[in-house]
Scaffold this motif. Structure first.
Motif, mmCIF file in Angstrom:
data_model
loop_
_atom_site.group_PDB
_atom_site.id
_atom_site.type_symbol
_atom_site.label_atom_id
_atom_site.label_comp_id
_atom_site.label_asym_id
_atom_site.label_seq_id
_atom_site.Cartn_x
_atom_site.Cartn_y
_atom_site.Cartn_z
ATOM 1 N N HIS A 141 -8.191 -16.119 1.996
ATOM 2 C CA HIS A 141 -8.600 -17.361 2.911
ATOM 3 C C HIS A 141 -7.868 -17.263 4.191
ATOM 4 N N PHE A 142 -8.452 -17.738 5.348
ATOM 5 C CA PHE A 142 -7.463 -18.032 6.429
ATOM 6 C C PHE A 142 -6.763 -19.301 6.445
ATOM 7 N N VAL A 143 -5.444 -19.319 6.549
ATOM 8 C CA VAL A 143 -4.635 -20.497 6.673
ATOM 9 C C VAL A 143 -4.116 -20.891 7.646
ATOM 10 N N VAL A 144 -4.017 -22.167 8.094
ATOM 11 C CA VAL A 144 -3.501 -22.621 9.258
ATOM 12 C C VAL A 144 -2.062 -23.069 8.825
ATOM 13 N N VAL A 145 -0.812 -22.434 9.257
ATOM 14 C CA VAL A 145 0.597 -22.751 8.871
ATOM 15 C C VAL A 145 0.978 -23.519 9.871
ATOM 16 N N LEU A 146 1.602 -24.779 9.629
ATOM 17 C CA LEU A 146 2.384 -25.679 10.326
ATOM 18 C C LEU A 146 3.846 -25.650 9.954
ATOM 19 N N GLN A 147 4.816 -25.881 11.087
ATOM 20 C CA GLN A 147 6.244 -25.562 10.795
ATOM 21 C C GLN A 147 6.875 -27.087 11.257
ATOM 22 N N HIS A 148 7.787 -27.466 10.426
ATOM 23 C CA HIS A 148 8.498 -28.646 10.858
ATOM 24 C C HIS A 148 10.033 -28.155 10.290
ATOM 25 N N GLY A 149 10.911 -27.652 10.902
ATOM 26 C CA GLY A 149 12.229 -27.187 10.443
ATOM 27 C C GLY A 149 12.038 -25.997 9.652
ATOM 28 N N ASP A 150 12.554 -26.213 8.280
ATOM 29 C CA ASP A 150 12.649 -25.139 7.309
ATOM 30 C C ASP A 150 11.471 -25.143 6.542
ATOM 31 N N ARG A 151 10.520 -26.150 6.879
ATOM 32 C CA ARG A 151 9.390 -26.370 5.860
ATOM 33 C C ARG A 151 8.093 -25.910 6.521
ATOM 34 N N LEU A 152 7.446 -25.406 5.777
ATOM 35 C CA LEU A 152 5.996 -24.561 6.089
ATOM 36 C C LEU A 152 4.919 -25.457 5.241
ATOM 37 N N THR A 153 3.885 -25.659 5.832
ATOM 38 C CA THR A 153 2.638 -26.183 5.122
ATOM 39 C C THR A 153 1.603 -25.371 5.581
ATOM 40 N N ALA A 154 0.617 -24.816 4.595
ATOM 41 C CA ALA A 154 -0.467 -24.040 4.718
ATOM 42 C C ALA A 154 -1.742 -24.295 4.055
ATOM 43 N N ARG A 155 -2.592 -24.592 5.008
ATOM 44 C CA ARG A 155 -3.950 -25.272 4.339
ATOM 45 C C ARG A 155 -5.399 -24.314 4.940
ATOM 46 N N SER A 156 -5.786 -24.108 3.913
ATOM 47 C CA SER A 156 -6.966 -23.020 4.375
ATOM 48 C C SER A 156 -8.172 -23.517 5.109
ATOM 49 N N LEU A 157 -8.777 -22.750 5.867
ATOM 50 C CA LEU A 157 -9.702 -23.294 6.936
ATOM 51 C C LEU A 157 -11.035 -23.219 5.933
ATOM 52 N N PRO A 158 -11.993 -24.591 5.872
ATOM 53 C CA PRO A 158 -12.773 -24.620 4.952
ATOM 54 C C PRO A 158 -13.899 -23.491 4.623
ATOM 55 N N GLY A 159 -14.207 -22.863 5.965
ATOM 56 C CA GLY A 159 -15.263 -22.005 6.090
ATOM 57 C C GLY A 159 -14.879 -20.565 5.588
ATOM 58 N N SER A 160 -13.509 -20.369 5.577
ATOM 59 C CA SER A 160 -13.131 -18.953 5.106
ATOM 60 C C SER A 160 -13.213 -18.704 3.671
ATOM 61 N N ALA A 161 -13.234 -19.698 2.846
ATOM 62 C CA ALA A 161 -13.749 -19.215 1.311
ATOM 63 C C ALA A 161 -14.627 -20.448 0.648
ATOM 64 N N ALA A 162 -14.786 -20.255 -0.319
ATOM 65 C CA ALA A 162 -15.684 -21.294 -1.140
ATOM 66 C C ALA A 162 -14.929 -22.019 -1.738
ATOM 67 N N SER A 163 -13.648 -21.669 -2.064
ATOM 68 C CA SER A 163 -12.408 -22.530 -2.720
ATOM 69 C C SER A 163 -11.449 -22.890 -1.783
ATOM 70 N N SER A 164 -10.786 -24.043 -1.900
ATOM 71 C CA SER A 164 -9.711 -24.559 -0.894
ATOM 72 C C SER A 164 -8.147 -24.255 -1.253
ATOM 73 N N LEU A 165 -7.296 -23.968 -0.527
ATOM 74 C CA LEU A 165 -6.095 -23.313 -0.972
ATOM 75 C C LEU A 165 -4.942 -24.305 -0.128
#
Length: 250
Positions: A141-165
């Motif tokens: 998957h291609f994922v977009v990673v956002l950072q807030h201090g020491d916390r990371l959230t990663a969410r897959s881009l919907p067109g990058s795979a048939a599943s979501s991550l």
């Protein structure tokens, strides 16, 4: 709401896609604020005012919580941008300029060992063994990673795979630890099954690659594990960049 106010259909669609009521969403925003050391007073009424367009842009404390909860940059959440200044909302629906004094009310973040930004677009790649098919496979998957201090959230881009991550991670030096959730392709072999587990990665000093292992339960409730890596692709999280990577991951 005046006739000039446009409903924030993007935020509403994202919330509904997360299967959250407005109450659920507000509680998630409060929980996210506590996790990152910036408590907020989000409630159902505030979410309603955002979605109706009565409030055009959130205060920074809410913007950061929105990014943590949705895993998306604030620029993609349907809010109006105001060049040259930040617009803040309040619980009474007013719009206020952010004051320098507002920083006095912001809790001091707890010390962290994070010294660089991991924000941007990453290629996520993991391997797993399918007992039903008797072979190993890879998920990408291609994922977009956002950072807030020491916390990371990663969410897959919907067109990058048939599943979501999605991944929720904490950085401690070069060690990245957290959890993952994958909703499989409804038309695929696993027929839309939801899998989740834990993950631990080591970040290379360059900040361009993380590699480690995942662990999770299989469909027969056996514990499985395998390699997982994240490869850095782009530091931008703009809409144009996300559109460019919203394609099959390779």
């Amino acid at each position: 709401m005046s006739v000039m106010d446009a409903p924030n259909t993007a935020l509403r669609a994202i919330r509904i896609g997360m299967r959250m009521s407005q109450d659920d969403f507000a509680r998630a925003l409060q929980a996210a604020g506590h996790r990152v050391g910036e408590p907020n007073d989000a409630n159902k009424r505030l979410v309603q005012r955002w979605e109706s367009g009565a409030i055009a842009a959130p205060r920074p404390v809410y913007a950061r919580a929105l990014e943590v909860v949705t895993g998306l940059p604030i620029s993609l959440l349907g809010f109006a941008s105001v060049p040259g200044r930040q617009v803040a909302d309040d619980q009474h629906g007013g719009h206020d300029l952010t004051s320098p004094m507002s920083s006095l009310a912001t809790p001091t973040p707890r010390p962290t060992t994070v010294h660089q930004s991991y924000e941007g677009i990453w290629l996520s790649r993991y391997q797993y063994y399918s007992s039903g098919r008797g072979d190993s496979f890879a998920g990408q998957h291609f994922v977009v990673v956002l950072q807030h201090g020491d916390r990371l959230t990663a969410r897959s881009l919907p067109g990058s795979a048939a599943s979501s991550l999605s991944m929720d991670l904490t950085v401690d030096g070069s060690v990245v630890t957290g959890t993952w959730v994958e909703q499989t392709d409804p038309a695929g072999y696993y027929r839309g099954a939801r899998y989740h587990g834990a993950i631990q990665l080591l970040a290379e000093p360059t900040g361009r690659r993380m590699a480690g292992k995942w662990v999770g339960f299989g469909k027969d409730m056996d514990v499985n594990t395998g390699p997982w890596e994240l490869i850095f692709r782009d530091p931008s999280t703009s809409k144009a960049t996300l559109d460019r990577y919203n394609t099959t991951a390779t």
